[in-house]
Design a protein around this motif. Structure first.
Motif, PDB file in Angstrom:
ATOM      1  N   VAL A  27       0.834  -1.205   0.000  1.00  0.00           N
ATOM      2  CA  VAL A  27       0.000   0.000   0.000  1.00  0.00           C
ATOM      3  C   VAL A  27       0.867   1.252   0.000  1.00  0.00           C
ATOM      4  O   VAL A  27       0.598   2.219  -0.738  1.00  0.00           O
ATOM      5  CB  VAL A  27      -0.943  -0.003   1.226  1.00  0.00           C
ATOM      6  N   VAL A  28       1.922   1.250   0.818  1.00  0.00           N
ATOM      7  CA  VAL A  28       2.831   2.407   0.863  1.00  0.00           C
ATOM      8  C   VAL A  28       3.489   2.620  -0.497  1.00  0.00           C
ATOM      9  O   VAL A  28       3.566   3.749  -1.002  1.00  0.00           O
ATOM     10  CB  VAL A  28       3.899   2.207   1.957  1.00  0.00           C
ATOM     11  N   ALA A  29       3.980   1.524  -1.094  1.00  0.00           N
ATOM     12  CA  ALA A  29       4.621   1.630  -2.417  1.00  0.00           C
ATOM     13  C   ALA A  29       3.615   2.133  -3.452  1.00  0.00           C
ATOM     14  O   ALA A  29       3.960   2.941  -4.330  1.00  0.00           O
ATOM     15  CB  ALA A  29       5.200   0.286  -2.830  1.00  0.00           C
ATOM     16  N   SER A  30       2.370   1.665  -3.349  1.00  0.00           N
ATOM     17  CA  SER A  30       1.335   2.086  -4.300  1.00  0.00           C
ATOM     18  C   SER A  30       1.022   3.567  -4.157  1.00  0.00           C
ATOM     19  O   SER A  30       0.895   4.290  -5.160  1.00  0.00           O
ATOM     20  CB  SER A  30       0.062   1.263  -4.070  1.00  0.00           C
ATOM     21  N   ALA A  31       0.891   4.020  -2.912  1.00  0.00           N
ATOM     22  CA  ALA A  31       0.590   5.438  -2.689  1.00  0.00           C
ATOM     23  C   ALA A  31       1.732   6.320  -3.168  1.00  0.00           C
ATOM     24  O   ALA A  31       1.511   7.381  -3.770  1.00  0.00           O
ATOM     25  CB  ALA A  31       0.324   5.678  -1.199  1.00  0.00           C
ATOM     26  N   ALA A  32       2.975   5.880  -2.928  1.00  0.00           N
ATOM     27  CA  ALA A  32       4.134   6.645  -3.398  1.00  0.00           C
ATOM     28  C   ALA A  32       4.174   6.703  -4.912  1.00  0.00           C
ATOM     29  O   ALA A  32       4.622   7.705  -5.492  1.00  0.00           O
ATOM     30  CB  ALA A  32       5.420   6.017  -2.860  1.00  0.00           C
ATOM     31  N   SER A  33       3.697   5.652  -5.557  1.00  0.00           N
ATOM     32  CA  SER A  33       3.707   5.633  -7.029  1.00  0.00           C
ATOM     33  C   SER A  33       2.517   6.381  -7.604  1.00  0.00           C
ATOM     34  O   SER A  33       2.668   7.282  -8.433  1.00  0.00           O
ATOM     35  CB  SER A  33       3.692   4.174  -7.529  1.00  0.00           C
ATOM     36  N   GLY A  34       1.317   5.986  -7.177  1.00  0.00           N
ATOM     37  CA  GLY A  34       0.106   6.518  -7.796  1.00  0.00           C
ATOM     38  C   GLY A  34      -0.216   7.948  -7.447  1.00  0.00           C
ATOM     39  O   GLY A  34      -0.776   8.686  -8.267  1.00  0.00           O
ATOM     40  N   ASP A 157      -1.071  -8.542  -5.639  1.00  0.00           N
ATOM     41  CA  ASP A 157      -1.441  -7.552  -6.657  1.00  0.00           C
ATOM     42  C   ASP A 157      -2.880  -7.076  -6.542  1.00  0.00           C
ATOM     43  O   ASP A 157      -3.192  -5.975  -6.984  1.00  0.00           O
ATOM     44  CB  ASP A 157      -1.202  -8.136  -8.057  1.00  0.00           C
ATOM     45  N   LEU A 158      -3.759  -7.887  -5.975  1.00  0.00           N
ATOM     46  CA  LEU A 158      -5.128  -7.428  -5.809  1.00  0.00           C
ATOM     47  C   LEU A 158      -5.248  -6.363  -4.726  1.00  0.00           C
ATOM     48  O   LEU A 158      -6.304  -5.751  -4.562  1.00  0.00           O
ATOM     49  CB  LEU A 158      -6.059  -8.601  -5.492  1.00  0.00           C
ATOM     50  N   ILE A 159      -4.193  -6.144  -3.968  1.00  0.00           N
ATOM     51  CA  ILE A 159      -4.131  -5.030  -3.023  1.00  0.00           C
ATOM     52  C   ILE A 159      -3.261  -3.913  -3.589  1.00  0.00           C
ATOM     53  O   ILE A 159      -3.676  -2.744  -3.680  1.00  0.00           O
ATOM     54  CB  ILE A 159      -3.564  -5.495  -1.663  1.00  0.00           C
ATOM     55  N   LYS A 160      -2.071  -4.287  -3.997  1.00  0.00           N
ATOM     56  CA  LYS A 160      -1.080  -3.296  -4.410  1.00  0.00           C
ATOM     57  C   LYS A 160      -1.493  -2.548  -5.674  1.00  0.00           C
ATOM     58  O   LYS A 160      -1.474  -1.306  -5.711  1.00  0.00           O
ATOM     59  CB  LYS A 160       0.260  -3.998  -4.635  1.00  0.00           C
ATOM     60  N   GLN A 161      -1.875  -3.265  -6.717  1.00  0.00           N
ATOM     61  CA  GLN A 161      -2.180  -2.605  -7.990  1.00  0.00           C
ATOM     62  C   GLN A 161      -3.474  -1.781  -7.932  1.00  0.00           C
ATOM     63  O   GLN A 161      -3.495  -0.651  -8.419  1.00  0.00           O
ATOM     64  CB  GLN A 161      -2.235  -3.641  -9.126  1.00  0.00           C
ATOM     65  N   PRO A 162      -4.564  -2.296  -7.357  1.00  0.00           N
ATOM     66  CA  PRO A 162      -5.742  -1.430  -7.234  1.00  0.00           C
ATOM     67  C   PRO A 162      -5.473  -0.185  -6.389  1.00  0.00           C
ATOM     68  O   PRO A 162      -6.022   0.882  -6.665  1.00  0.00           O
ATOM     69  CB  PRO A 162      -6.781  -2.347  -6.552  1.00  0.00           C
ATOM     70  N   MET A 163      -4.615  -0.318  -5.355  1.00  0.00           N
ATOM     71  CA  MET A 163      -4.288   0.856  -4.533  1.00  0.00           C
ATOM     72  C   MET A 163      -3.533   1.894  -5.361  1.00  0.00           C
ATOM     73  O   MET A 163      -3.744   3.101  -5.215  1.00  0.00           O
ATOM     74  CB  MET A 163      -3.450   0.436  -3.328  1.00  0.00           C
ATOM     75  N   PHE A 305      -0.901   7.817 -16.723  1.00  0.00           N
ATOM     76  CA  PHE A 305       0.033   6.712 -16.940  1.00  0.00           C
ATOM     77  C   PHE A 305       0.053   5.785 -15.724  1.00  0.00           C
ATOM     78  O   PHE A 305       0.116   4.569 -15.850  1.00  0.00           O
ATOM     79  CB  PHE A 305       1.435   7.259 -17.216  1.00  0.00           C
ATOM     80  N   MET A 306      -0.018   6.395 -14.537  1.00  0.00           N
ATOM     81  CA  MET A 306      -0.031   5.608 -13.313  1.00  0.00           C
ATOM     82  C   MET A 306      -1.312   4.782 -13.179  1.00  0.00           C
ATOM     83  O   MET A 306      -1.362   3.832 -12.419  1.00  0.00           O
ATOM     84  CB  MET A 306       0.137   6.514 -12.091  1.00  0.00           C
ATOM     85  N   CYS A 307      -2.348   5.159 -13.913  1.00  0.00           N
ATOM     86  CA  CYS A 307      -3.570   4.357 -13.953  1.00  0.00           C
ATOM     87  C   CYS A 307      -3.378   3.124 -14.839  1.00  0.00           C
ATOM     88  O   CYS A 307      -3.823   2.021 -14.509  1.00  0.00           O
ATOM     89  CB  CYS A 307      -4.752   5.175 -14.472  1.00  0.00           C
ATOM     90  N   TYR A 308      -2.717   3.334 -15.984  1.00  0.00           N
ATOM     91  CA  TYR A 308      -2.559   2.245 -16.938  1.00  0.00           C
ATOM     92  C   TYR A 308      -1.573   1.189 -16.441  1.00  0.00           C
ATOM     93  O   TYR A 308      -1.735  -0.007 -16.698  1.00  0.00           O
ATOM     94  CB  TYR A 308      -2.095   2.772 -18.300  1.00  0.00           C
ATOM     95  N   ASP A 309      -0.522   1.608 -15.736  1.00  0.00           N
ATOM     96  CA  ASP A 309       0.490   0.642 -15.304  1.00  0.00           C
ATOM     97  C   ASP A 309      -0.095  -0.433 -14.381  1.00  0.00           C
ATOM     98  O   ASP A 309       0.127  -1.628 -14.613  1.00  0.00           O
ATOM     99  CB  ASP A 309       1.648   1.372 -14.624  1.00  0.00           C
ATOM    100  N   PRO A 310      -0.857  -0.080 -13.324  1.00  0.00           N
ATOM    101  CA  PRO A 310      -1.448  -1.147 -12.504  1.00  0.00           C
ATOM    102  C   PRO A 310      -2.469  -1.988 -13.259  1.00  0.00           C
ATOM    103  O   PRO A 310      -2.610  -3.179 -12.996  1.00  0.00           O
ATOM    104  CB  PRO A 310      -2.094  -0.392 -11.332  1.00  0.00           C
ATOM    105  N   ILE A 311      -3.191  -1.355 -14.214  1.00  0.00           N
ATOM    106  CA  ILE A 311      -4.142  -2.133 -15.008  1.00  0.00           C
ATOM    107  C   ILE A 311      -3.398  -3.164 -15.842  1.00  0.00           C
ATOM    108  O   ILE A 311      -3.814  -4.321 -15.963  1.00  0.00           O
ATOM    109  CB  ILE A 311      -4.997  -1.212 -15.903  1.00  0.00           C
TER     110      ILE A 311
END
Length: 594
Positions: A27-34, A157-163, A305-311
C-alpha cells in the motif's frame, strides 16, 4: 475460479503477520507511485524553477528563517530532496513487499505440496495403480508451483495494484477539481475502463491453453520416468531411437501449446500500451483545446500513466491466474480423491496379535464389475504356513493383499484374531504383518537404513542381528563402507538375491506375527532360490505365513495348500491329499516336475 483459490488461503493463517506487513508495504509503495510521483510533478518540480510558486504559508516560514539571497538555494535543495525521499520510500516499501511476498509464497507452496503428498500416502493402492507416476510427480511439483504463484500474486497484486490505481485516480480527481476540468477526468476514466476489455478477452483464451500445456507436461514427465526406470529393456531391445522420437514429439507438442499461451499473454501488453497511448494522445488534444497549462497537463498525464500501469499488471496477474487455474484443477484432482478405506472413528486396538486370520464370505472386484475373488471362506490358525497356488490370474496375490488391507473387500469381511480389519486402524493392522515381495523396493539409502525400515528406531545391534539371520552380514561387510554403504536408486549395486536378503532382514527385524511371501523367490535363479529358501525357512518359524508362489519348490515348507481357480478356492489340504484329489493341482505340479 476465485472460490477455488480461497480454499488454499487457509495456509496463510500461520503467516498472517508477514502477509499483513507485505500488504501494508505494498500500500505504501502504491501510494508513493500513484499519488506521490504525480504530486511531485505538479507541486515540487515547478517550485524548482520558480520560487514564487511556493505555497504562501511555506513562503512566510522560509522568509523568516532564511536570508533572501539564499532562499532560492534552500528551496532548490529542499525540493530536490523530496524526490529521493519519495523514491526511497517507494523502493524500500517495494523491497519489503517483494521479499515478504516471496517468503509467504514459499511457505504456502511447501504446505500445499505437503498436503498433496500426504494425501497421496492415504489414498488406496487402486488409485496409484490407475495413475501415471510421472503425471502425479508433475502435479506435485509443477502444478503446486503454479498454484503457489497464483495465490501469492493475486494476494499481493489485488491489493497493491488497485491501490496504485485508486491513488492515481484520486490525484486525477484532485487535478480535475483544481482546474475545473471534469470533462477531462471523465474522458480519462473512459480510456481507463476501455483497457479492461482486452484483459478479459485474452484471459478467457489463456485457461484452455494452460490446461492443455499442463497435461502435456504431465505426459512428458510420465514418459521420462518410464524411460529412466526401464533402461535395461530400452537398451536390450534397441529402443533408444524410438524413445527419443516419442520424447521429441511430446516436447514439440508441449512447446506449440506453450507458445499459444505465450502469444495471448504477450499480446496483452502492446494492446494495453496502445490504449494508453490513445488515452494520452486524446488527453493532449483535449487539454490543449481547453488551454490547460503545461505543468497541469504533465501531472494529468503522469497520473493517467499511473492508472494504466497497474491495469497492465493486473491484466498480467489475471492471465497468470488463468494459467494457475489449470494447475489448480489438476491439484484438486489429487486433493479431492476420497479415501475409500478410512480408519474407523472408534478403532478397536489390536496390539500384537497371535496371528489368526479368517476370510468370511469375501468377494472382491477392482472395478466393481468383474469379480477377482468370489465367496472366499477360510480360517488360518496362528502359526500355520499356508501356500497359495493356482494359475496366473486366479486371485492368489489379491487374496494376500486383502490381509494388510491394501484393498477393501467388496463384500464379506477379513478378520485378524477375530477383529474385522475395518474396525481397526490400517496402521495397527499392518504393524502385525511383514511382507517380502518378488521385487522388494530398496530405497536410495544405506544398507543398514534399508533394513531398519522394518523397525524404525531399532539399534544398530538389532539391525545387524537381523541381517545375520538373513545372510546379509557377509556381503554387507565386503562393501567398502560396510552396512553404511549408500545404495543407488532401486538398490542398484546389489544383486537380485542380495535385495531379497535385505527384504528378509527387514521382516526378521519387524518380527511381526503374520508373514506374506509374495513370489519371494520367483525372479531368482535356482542356486539363489535355494540359498534364499534357507533364510525363509528360519523366518516362517512361529509365524502365520502365506506363501504366494508359482514355483512349487518354494512351498515345500507349507503345512497347508489352498488351490485357487477363477477367484475361488477349489481345494484345501496337504500336498499328498491334493495331488490325489485335485486335478488342477496335480496338473500344475506335474508340469514343474517334468
Amino acid at each position: 475460479m476465485m472460490k477455488q483459490f480461497f480454499r488454499f488461503l487457509v495456509y496463510l493463517k500461520p503467516l498472517l503477520l508477514p502477509f499483513i506487513l507485505a500488504l501494508l508495504s505494498g500500500v505504501v509503495a502504491s501510494a508513493a507511485s500513484g499519488f506521490g510521483i504525480p504530486m511531485m510533478i505538479d507541486k515540487v518540480f515547478p517550485v524548482v524553477f520558480d520560487n514564487s510558486k511556493l505555497p504562501p504559508f511555506i513562503q512566510d516560514i522560509l522568509v523568516e528563517m532564511v536570508a533572501p539571497d539564499r532562499l532560492h538555494m534552500v528551496v532548490l535543495i529542499t525540493a530536490c530532496l523530496i524526490l529521493p525521499l519519495v523514491m526511497t520510500i517507494r523502493g524500500v516499501a517495494t523491497f519489503i513487499n517483494g521479499y515478504l511476498t516471496a517468503f509467504v509464497g514459499m511457505r504456502v507452496l511447501e504446505e500445499i505440496r505437503m498436503k498433496a503428498f500426504s494425501h497421496l500416502q492415504m489414498l488406496p493402492l487402486s488409485f496409484h495403480e490407475s495413475q501415471k507416476k510421472g503425471d502425479l510427480i508433475s502435479r506435485l511439483l509443477t502444478d503446486t508451483q503454479n498454484v503457489q504463484a497464483g495465490i501469492t500474486q493475486v494476494s499481493n497484486d489485488l491489493i497493491k495494484q488497485p491501490m496504485t490505481l485508486v491513488s492515481a485516480l484520486c490525484f486525477l480527481g484532485y487535478q480535475a477539481a483544481k482546474t475545473s476540468q471534469t470533462s477531462v477526468l471523465l474522458s480519462n476514466l473512459f480510456f481507463v475502463s476501455l483497457s479492461i476489455w482486452p484483459i478479459y478477452f485474452f484471459g478467457k483464451r489463456m485457461v484452455e491453453k494452460a490446461r492443455r500445456a499442463q497435461k502435456e507436461l504431465g505426459d512428458i514427465m510420465a514418459v521420462a520416468q518410464e524411460n529412466l526406470c526401464s533402461q535395461r529393456e530400452v537398451r536390450s531391445y534397441g529402443m533408444q531411437g524410438q524413445q527419443v522420437a516419442i520424447f521429441r514429439q511430446l516436447t514439440e507438442r508441449f512447446i506449440r501449446i506453450q507458445m499459444k499461451a505465450v502469444k495471448y499473454k504477450q499480446f496483452l501488453v502492446p494492446v494495453l500500451e496502445g490504449v494508453c497511448a490513445l488515452g494520452l494522445g486524446y488527453l493532449l488534444v483535449r487539454c490543449n483545446s481547453v488551454g490547460m497549462k503545461e505543468s497541469d497537463f504533465m501531472s494529468f498525464a503522469t497520473a493517467l500513466f499511473m492508472c494504466y500501469d497497474p491495469i497492465k499488471r493486473l491484466g498480467m496477474t489475471y492471465n497468470r491466474l488463468k494459467q494457475a487455474q489449470a494447475s489448480l484443477e489438476r491439484l484438486n484432482f489429487i486433493l479431492d480423491q476420497p479415501d475409500n478405506m478410512p480408519d474407523p472413528e472408534n478403532p478397536v486396538p489390536l496390539g500384537k496379535v497371535k496371528g489368526n486370520v479368517s476370510f468370511r464370505d469375501v468377494s472382491f472386484s477392482y472395478d466393481g464389475k468383474h469379480k477377482v475373488l468370489e465367496h472366499i471362506n477360510v480360517d488360518v490358525p496362528a502359526g500355520q504356513v499356508v501356500a497359495l497356488v493356482g494359475p496366473s490370474g486366479a486371485g492368489k496375490t489379491t487374496f494376500a493383499s486383502l490381509i494388510p488391507r491394501f484393498y477393501e473387500v467388496s463384500s464379506g469381511s477379513v478378520h485378524m484374531d477375530g477383529v474385522d480389519l475395518r474396525d481397526a486402524t490400517k496402521a495397527d493392522v499392518r504393524s502385525n504383518i511383514s511382507l517380502v515381495s518378488q521385487s522388494p523396493f530398496i530405497f536410495r539409502n544405506s544398507i543398514i537404513e534399508n533394513i531398519r525400515l522394518g523397525k524404525p528406531g531399532a539399534s544398530d545391534e538389532e539391525v545387524i542381528e537381523s541381517a545375520k539371520k538373513a545372510s546379509v552380514h557377509d556381503f554387507a561387510q565386503q562393501k567398502e563402507q560396510g552396512y553404511y554403504t549408500m545404495l543407488a536408486d532401486y538398490g542398484d549395486g546389489l544383486s537380485g538375491g542380495q535385495k531379497q536378503r535385505v527384504a528378509i532382514a527387514r521382516a526378521f527385524l519387524k518380527d511381526a506375527p503374520i508373514l506374506i511371501l509374495d513370489e519371494a523367490t520367483a525372479s531368482l535363479d535356482s542356486e539363489s532360490e535355494n540359498k534364499i529358501q534357507e533364510e525363509l525357512d528360519k523366518l516362517v518359524v512361529g509365524r502365520t505365513t502365506f506363501i504366494v508362489a508359482h514355483r512349487f519348490s518354494s512351498i515345500r515348507i507349507a503345512q497347508r495348500i489352498l488351490v485357487f481357480e477363477s477367484g475361488r478356492i477349489i481345494a484345501d489340504g496337504t500336498h499328498d491329499d491334493l495331488y490325489v484329489s485335485c486335478p488342477l493341482y496335480k496338473e500344475l505340479y506335474d508340469k514343474q516336475s517334468i
